[in-house]
Design an enzyme around this catalytic site. Structure first.
Site, PDB file in Angstrom:
ATOM      1  N   TYR A 264       0.795  -1.223   0.000  1.00  0.00           N
ATOM      2  CA  TYR A 264       0.000   0.000   0.000  1.00  0.00           C
ATOM      3  C   TYR A 264       0.831   1.279   0.000  1.00  0.00           C
ATOM      4  O   TYR A 264       0.342   2.329   0.387  1.00  0.00           O
ATOM      5  CB  TYR A 264      -0.920   0.020   1.230  1.00  0.00           C
ATOM      6  CG  TYR A 264      -2.194  -0.759   1.047  1.00  0.00           C
ATOM      7  CD1 TYR A 264      -2.177  -2.147   1.014  1.00  0.00           C
ATOM      8  CD2 TYR A 264      -3.420  -0.110   0.896  1.00  0.00           C
ATOM      9  CE1 TYR A 264      -3.345  -2.869   0.851  1.00  0.00           C
ATOM     10  CE2 TYR A 264      -4.590  -0.832   0.728  1.00  0.00           C
ATOM     11  CZ  TYR A 264      -4.552  -2.199   0.704  1.00  0.00           C
ATOM     12  OH  TYR A 264      -5.720  -2.909   0.546  1.00  0.00           O
TER      13      TYR A 264
ATOM     14  N   LYS B 219       1.676 -14.812   4.164  1.00  0.00           N
ATOM     15  CA  LYS B 219       2.006 -15.749   3.075  1.00  0.00           C
ATOM     16  C   LYS B 219       3.513 -15.970   3.105  1.00  0.00           C
ATOM     17  O   LYS B 219       4.209 -15.809   2.093  1.00  0.00           O
ATOM     18  CB  LYS B 219       1.489 -15.162   1.752  1.00  0.00           C
ATOM     19  CG  LYS B 219       1.529 -16.107   0.568  1.00  0.00           C
ATOM     20  CD  LYS B 219       0.581 -17.283   0.653  1.00  0.00           C
ATOM     21  CE  LYS B 219       0.789 -18.218  -0.523  1.00  0.00           C
ATOM     22  NZ  LYS B 219       0.088 -19.501  -0.381  1.00  0.00           N
TER      23      LYS B 219
ATOM     24  N   ASP C  44      -4.102 -18.358   2.797  1.00  0.00           N
ATOM     25  CA  ASP C  44      -5.064 -19.131   1.997  1.00  0.00           C
ATOM     26  C   ASP C  44      -5.802 -20.154   2.868  1.00  0.00           C
ATOM     27  O   ASP C  44      -7.028 -20.254   2.846  1.00  0.00           O
ATOM     28  CB  ASP C  44      -4.378 -19.801   0.793  1.00  0.00           C
ATOM     29  CG  ASP C  44      -3.060 -20.493   1.136  1.00  0.00           C
ATOM     30  OD1 ASP C  44      -2.553 -20.293   2.261  1.00  0.00           O
ATOM     31  OD2 ASP C  44      -2.537 -21.239   0.291  1.00  0.00           O
TER      32      ASP C  44
ATOM     33  N   ASP D 184      -6.587  -6.751   4.816  1.00  0.00           N
ATOM     34  CA  ASP D 184      -7.692  -6.227   4.007  1.00  0.00           C
ATOM     35  C   ASP D 184      -8.618  -7.369   3.593  1.00  0.00           C
ATOM     36  O   ASP D 184      -9.837  -7.308   3.752  1.00  0.00           O
ATOM     37  CB  ASP D 184      -7.109  -5.536   2.766  1.00  0.00           C
ATOM     38  CG  ASP D 184      -8.179  -4.942   1.874  1.00  0.00           C
ATOM     39  OD1 ASP D 184      -9.172  -4.430   2.408  1.00  0.00           O
ATOM     40  OD2 ASP D 184      -8.005  -4.991   0.634  1.00  0.00           O
TER      41      ASP D 184
ATOM     42  N   ASP E 256     -12.680  -8.660   5.258  1.00  0.00           N
ATOM     43  CA  ASP E 256     -13.929  -8.797   4.487  1.00  0.00           C
ATOM     44  C   ASP E 256     -14.459 -10.225   4.576  1.00  0.00           C
ATOM     45  O   ASP E 256     -15.660 -10.458   4.731  1.00  0.00           O
ATOM     46  CB  ASP E 256     -13.714  -8.455   3.004  1.00  0.00           C
ATOM     47  CG  ASP E 256     -13.825  -6.966   2.716  1.00  0.00           C
ATOM     48  OD1 ASP E 256     -13.596  -6.174   3.656  1.00  0.00           O
ATOM     49  OD2 ASP E 256     -14.136  -6.605   1.566  1.00  0.00           O
TER      50      ASP E 256
HETATM   51  C1  IPM Z   1     -10.568  -0.945   3.167  1.00  0.00           C
HETATM   52  C2  IPM Z   1     -10.714  -0.631   1.709  1.00  0.00           C
HETATM   53  C3  IPM Z   1      -9.528   0.205   1.246  1.00  0.00           C
HETATM   54  C4  IPM Z   1      -8.288  -0.630   1.421  1.00  0.00           C
HETATM   55  C5  IPM Z   1      -9.672   0.739  -0.183  1.00  0.00           C
HETATM   56  C6  IPM Z   1     -10.910   1.586  -0.337  1.00  0.00           C
HETATM   57  C7  IPM Z   1      -8.447   1.510  -0.635  1.00  0.00           C
HETATM   58  O1  IPM Z   1     -10.866  -1.776   0.959  1.00  0.00           O
HETATM   59  O2  IPM Z   1     -10.535  -0.012   3.974  1.00  0.00           O
HETATM   60  O3  IPM Z   1     -10.470  -2.106   3.520  1.00  0.00           O
HETATM   61  O4  IPM Z   1      -7.933  -1.437   0.561  1.00  0.00           O
HETATM   62  O5  IPM Z   1      -7.642  -0.479   2.446  1.00  0.00           O
HETATM   63 MN    MN Z   2     -11.013  -3.587   2.192  1.00  0.00          MN
END
Ligand code: IPM
Ligand code: MN
Length: 378
Positions: free
Chosen positions: A156, A203, A236, A260, A264
């Site tokens: 990032y 990883k 994974d 990240d 999710d």
């Molecule tokens: C998050 C989002 C961001 C990230 C994006 C919007 C750049 O997915 O906050 O998880 O990848 O960090």
């Molecule tokens: Mn995200």
């Protein structure tokens, strides 16, 4: 304790403004009920702002974020005709990979918000959308852990180096950033005092920089936290275990991109992105946000789930309470969580993602119902 708390609110793009309106409504209600003075300043930003003004946000906005006691963000990411856009044709953004996301990424990096703290917690009564149907798959109480994501480096950093047939984006992992984020995770496991276990997810079987992350994790863990259990997983395999055995986890820590993705994935087991929140925490500053995106196709319809934005405000209150040793804020955070828990367990006033299109309430109605619960709790 302070007389007044200065809160910068960044509504951003898409559904960001409408969900944050509900978050701020709860913040104002807390101010009223607990006699706490919040000075809230909203600053426009995001992809649409850049598209229109060719500047990230109004002059002086970063300085305001720096001066704020805390920041709360809606969402960023702008679309026109179904395509993500950042700039007007012919006006390329200087760093394309940051375009439109700059407030998120730059605030994380420039304010040194090194730990991205993402609870994965399933509240009672919450149904998950699986096979297009809403059912309860995981047990509440068995999904309750934290993902701690390193928040300033890894893939990032915005660097890309062109090569003749493509581009290379380096994965940068430094000792300094790793030490402080793993320390954050270990300290959290001690504070929680549940399983007293921290899992390092990476990883490292293939990425050298991740191997370094894991080595630093092991070193800091064994030297400074001998009372805690250290646990390891490759990302994974972790993705399937977090679905199959979420109860195994207590605190999980990993490099930025890994964090990240697994946050999710974890949100699936906790009712989806409509409920998932993140705190970007540093030693001096903090920014709180729902982790769903700007969901442009739902924007402006008063349809999106505001609970992640409300829980972001809740997390902010809790953080402010500890930082400024202000019991009023800590208690307010507990009451906001209780108001949300009550709403979820009643299972009536909820948005489409948690109850289906037919019975769905509007975004603003859900905000209203949380406010009502909060007033009832006191
Ligand atoms: C998050 C989002 C961001 C990230 C994006 C919007 C750049 O997915 O906050 O998880 O990848 O960090
Ligand atoms: Mn995200």
């Amino acid at each position: 304790m302070k007389d007044s708390y200065y809160i910068v609110a960044l509504p951003g793009d898409g559904i960001g403004p409408e969900v944050l309106t509900q978050g701020l409504r709860i913040l104002r209600t807390v101010g009223e009920l607990s006699a706490i003075n919040f000075r809230i300043e909203e600053i426009p930003c995001g992809g649409h702002y850049y598209f229109e003004h060719e500047i990230e946000w109004p002059e002086g906005s970063f300085e305001k974020c720096q001066a704020a006691d805390a920041i709360v963000l809606g969402a960023v990411g702008h679309e026109v005709d179904g395509k993500t856009v950042f700039t007007k044709p012919g006006k390329p953004y200087p760093e394309p990979q940051l375009a439109g996301f700059a407030q998120v990424i730059l605030n994380r990096q420039k304010l040194d918000l090194y730990a991205n703290v993402r609870p994965v917690k399933l509240y009672r009564g919450v149904k998950h959308k699986i096979h297009g149907e809403l059912k309860q798959v995981w047990d509440a109480g068995k999904v309750d852990y934290f993902v701690i994501r390193e928040n300033t480096e890894d893939a990032y950093t915005g660097e890309t180096n062109p090569i003749p047939d493509g581009r290379i984006t380096p994965i940068r992992i430094t000792r300094r950033a790793t030490v402080r984020v793993v320390r954050y995770a270990f300290n959290l496991a001690r504070r929680r005092n549940k399983q007293r276990k921290v899992t390092c997810v990476d990883k490292s079987n293939i990425i050298g920089a991740h191997r370094f992350f894991r080595e630093v994790f092991r070193e800091v863990g064994t030297r400074e936290f001998p009372d805690l259990k250290l646990d390891y997983a490759y990302v994974d395999a972790f993705c399937q275990w977090q679905i199959r055995n979420p109860e195994w986890y207590d605190v999980v820590v990993g490099p930025n991109l890994v964090g990240d993705i697994i946050s999710d994935n974890g949100a699936t087991t906790a009712g989806g992105l409509g409920l998932a929140v993140g705190g970007n925490i540093g030693d001096e500053h903090a920014m709180f946000e729902p982790i769903h995106g700007s969901a442009p196709k739902h924007a402006g319809k008063d349809k999106a789930n505001p609970l992640a934005a409300i829980l972001s405000v809740q997390m902010m209150l809790d953080w402010l309470g500890t930082r400024y040793d202000d019991e009023r804020l800590t208690q307010a955070a507990e009451r906001v969580e209780a108001a949300v828990e009550r709403l979820l367990s009643e299972g009536k006033t909820l948005t489409y993602d948690l109850i289906g299109e037919e019975k769905a309430s509007r975004c603003s109605e859900v905000g209203g119902a949380v406010e009502e619960n909060l007033r009832m709790i006191g």
